[in-house]
Design a protein around this motif. Sequence first.
Motif, PDB file in Angstrom:
ATOM      1  N   SER A 109      -7.314   3.939   8.711  1.00 28.21           N
ATOM      2  CA  SER A 109      -8.223   3.351   7.728  1.00 28.21           C
ATOM      3  C   SER A 109      -7.617   3.461   6.340  1.00 28.21           C
ATOM      4  N   GLY A 110      -8.218   2.750   5.410  1.00 27.29           N
ATOM      5  CA  GLY A 110      -7.750   2.798   4.040  1.00 27.29           C
ATOM      6  C   GLY A 110      -8.477   1.798   3.183  1.00 27.29           C
ATOM      7  N   GLU A 111      -7.978   1.670   1.966  1.00 20.91           N
ATOM      8  CA  GLU A 111      -8.594   0.728   1.038  1.00 20.91           C
ATOM      9  C   GLU A 111      -7.527   0.169   0.114  1.00 20.91           C
ATOM     10  N   ALA A 148       2.898  10.531  11.785  1.00 23.38           N
ATOM     11  CA  ALA A 148       2.809   9.247  11.093  1.00 23.38           C
ATOM     12  C   ALA A 148       3.808   9.220   9.948  1.00 23.38           C
ATOM     13  N   SER A 149       4.362   8.037   9.692  1.00 24.70           N
ATOM     14  CA  SER A 149       5.261   7.843   8.557  1.00 24.70           C
ATOM     15  C   SER A 149       5.033   6.440   8.006  1.00 24.70           C
ATOM     16  N   MET A 150       5.398   6.267   6.747  1.00 27.40           N
ATOM     17  CA  MET A 150       5.224   4.951   6.123  1.00 27.40           C
ATOM     18  C   MET A 150       6.489   4.605   5.347  1.00 27.40           C
ATOM     19  N   GLU A 151       7.013   3.408   5.631  1.00 25.25           N
ATOM     20  CA  GLU A 151       8.230   2.961   4.960  1.00 25.25           C
ATOM     21  C   GLU A 151       8.168   1.455   4.767  1.00 25.25           C
ATOM     22  N   MET A 166       0.833  -1.194   0.000  1.00 24.64           N
ATOM     23  CA  MET A 166       0.000   0.000   0.000  1.00 24.64           C
ATOM     24  C   MET A 166       0.872   1.249   0.000  1.00 24.64           C
ATOM     25  N   LYS A 167       0.334   2.306  -0.614  1.00 24.53           N
ATOM     26  CA  LYS A 167       1.018   3.595  -0.647  1.00 24.53           C
ATOM     27  C   LYS A 167       0.406   4.493   0.424  1.00 24.53           C
ATOM     28  N   LYS A 168       1.162   5.512   0.829  1.00 21.41           N
ATOM     29  CA  LYS A 168       0.676   6.374   1.908  1.00 21.41           C
ATOM     30  C   LYS A 168      -0.592   7.124   1.529  1.00 21.41           C
TER      31      LYS A 168
END
Length: 138
Positions: A69-71, A110-113, A51-53
Amino acid sequence: MSIIPCFFDPFDGFLTSTLSGFPTSAREMSPRVDWKETPEAHIFKADLPGMKKDEVKVEMEEGRVLQISGERSRENEEKEDKWHRVERSSGKFVRRFRLPENAKVDEVKASMENGVLTVTVPKQEMKKPAVKAIDISG
């Protein structure tokens, strides 16, 4: 890893409210989340491989509720494709966590890696109630 017993249950009463309004796929596409507490912060790590941020939302709701949440979209199917197995889940998901009173909800980051979402909620020092000694007469 040690699990410390705690009287504060962040999941109390959230099973039904978390899933209401979401299709069955929200229950199937539920990412695993680790929550650890350090002296400085509450740290959440959610596995969201592939998934992408911009496909994920992190929100603070009233009452110190952190919502992730997300999709995840389904892969496009071509007419000539023949699927043998589909095990990866897709669809909407939502995870909610009630934060304790020491959470600084205005300073959440928040961060995503590499498919791992990390949400850091700093803690404020809770003042201990003043204790006054009472002399005992007699």
